[in-house]
Enzyme design. Structure first.
Site, PDB file in Angstrom:
ATOM      1  N   TYR A 159       0.826  -1.209   0.000  1.00  0.00           N
ATOM      2  CA  TYR A 159       0.000   0.000   0.000  1.00  0.00           C
ATOM      3  C   TYR A 159       0.859   1.257   0.000  1.00  0.00           C
ATOM      4  CZ  TYR A 159       1.198   0.410   4.934  1.00  0.00           C
ATOM      5  OH  TYR A 159       1.895   0.538   6.115  1.00  0.00           O
ATOM      6  N   PHE A 170       2.420   9.664   3.670  1.00  0.00           N
ATOM      7  CA  PHE A 170       2.736   9.522   5.102  1.00  0.00           C
ATOM      8  C   PHE A 170       3.154   8.101   5.459  1.00  0.00           C
ATOM      9  CE2 PHE A 170      -1.870   8.890   4.681  1.00  0.00           C
ATOM     10  CZ  PHE A 170      -2.042   7.655   5.303  1.00  0.00           C
ATOM     11  N   ASP A 171       2.872   7.146   4.593  1.00  0.00           N
ATOM     12  CA  ASP A 171       3.266   5.758   4.886  1.00  0.00           C
ATOM     13  C   ASP A 171       3.200   4.933   3.606  1.00  0.00           C
ATOM     14  OD1 ASP A 171       4.080   3.567   6.312  1.00  0.00           O
ATOM     15  OD2 ASP A 171       2.092   3.082   7.119  1.00  0.00           O
ATOM     16  N   ILE A 190      -7.972   0.215  10.214  1.00  0.00           N
ATOM     17  CA  ILE A 190      -8.967   1.287  10.192  1.00  0.00           C
ATOM     18  C   ILE A 190     -10.233   0.817   9.454  1.00  0.00           C
ATOM     19  CG2 ILE A 190      -7.320   3.179  10.416  1.00  0.00           C
ATOM     20  CD1 ILE A 190      -7.258   3.465   7.419  1.00  0.00           C
ATOM     21  N   TYR A 216      -8.574   7.622  10.694  1.00  0.00           N
ATOM     22  CA  TYR A 216      -8.105   7.582  12.086  1.00  0.00           C
ATOM     23  C   TYR A 216      -8.918   8.477  13.014  1.00  0.00           C
ATOM     24  CZ  TYR A 216      -4.113   5.038  10.205  1.00  0.00           C
ATOM     25  OH  TYR A 216      -3.331   4.100   9.594  1.00  0.00           O
ATOM     26  N   PHE A 231      -5.600   5.813  -0.106  1.00  0.00           N
ATOM     27  CA  PHE A 231      -4.679   4.673  -0.168  1.00  0.00           C
ATOM     28  C   PHE A 231      -4.804   4.014  -1.539  1.00  0.00           C
ATOM     29  CE2 PHE A 231      -5.517   5.052   4.366  1.00  0.00           C
ATOM     30  CZ  PHE A 231      -4.315   4.782   4.965  1.00  0.00           C
TER      31      PHE A 231
END
Length: 239
Positions: A159, A170-171, A190, A216, A231
């Site tokens: 992902y 961010f990730d 989530i 979140y 995502f």
């Protein structure tokens, strides 16, 4: 050399050779004495030659041994400096049963399912969304040919996550070269993931747009990203 031979040799070397007076014929005893004296001289000369040759041969052997020592000494010898190189204390030995030159191989990343689109082997570029996001939105990017995943299965995914409004990442599992596995539908991730990935075929790449409530939340903890998120998820397997 026996004592008798030594005495005879000394006598031959230290005394002049017998010569008969002119005009006198040698008697048989004198002839035998002369013959014996000549033989003794020949034996003594042969022994001297053998002794000289033996000494020369010994010197030649010593020269060959010394030369071989220097020629055959390892080229990396550090005797002069006193810092001869040694294997490091932590040097590892080959694994039992392994052959010289064998190297451990890592599993390929990402671990694509059979028949998957090769595009799943490349990290996707994810951009920002537009407009106000109020509900979950699932957008297929690549349709996989594998079976659909269901709640209760452990699925493996790659992902990339970005902020929906800015597109800032961010990730991403790609950054660590490790796919992410979790139990789908169990609340371990989530809500937008638990809901948006159910029914997606293995081998698919999908885009999930999550409003804040399905990400979140309004007040995320532990540094989690805040606000709506986007995502792009690759479904690699399920069991």
């Amino acid at each position: 050399m026996t004592r008798r031979e030594s005495t005879l040799s000394d006598r031959v070397q230290n005394h002049p050779r017998f010569e008969p007076p002119e005009g006198r014929t040698l008697t048989k005893p004198e002839k035998r004495a002369l013959a014996k004296e000549a033989k003794a001289r020949a034996v003594a000369a042969q022994k001297r030659r053998q002794a000289i040759l033996g000494g020369v041969a010994g010197l030649a052997v010593m020269a060959v041994i010394v030369g071989a020592f220097f020629l055959l000494r390892p080229s990396g010898d550090d005797t002069d400096t006193g810092t001869a190189s040694l294997p490091s204390p932590g040097a590892s030995a080959p694994a039992p049963g392994s052959q010289p030159g064998d190297m451990p191989t890592e599993a390929p990343f990402p671990p694509l399912p059979d028949g998957a689109d090769p595009a799943l082997g490349t990290k996707p570029t994810v951009t920002a969304g537009t407009g106000e996001l109020t509900e979950l939105k699932v957008t297929p990017i690549i349709d996989g040919s594998g079976p659909a995943v269901a709640a209760g299965q452990t699925i493996t995914v790659n992902y990339v996550g970005v902020f929906y409004e800015t597109g800032d990442e961010f990730d991403a599992s790609w950054n660590s070269s490790r796919p992410f596995s979790f139990l789908l539908g169990s609340g371990g991730v989530i809500p937008g993931w638990d809901q948006g990935l159910v029914g997606v075929n293995i081998g698919s790449r999908v885009q999930l747009d999550l409003p804040t409530a399905l990400a979140y939340g309004e007040n995320p903890r532990d540094g989690a990203p805040e606000g709506p998120l986007r995502f792009v998820v690759d479904v690699l397997g399920a069991q």
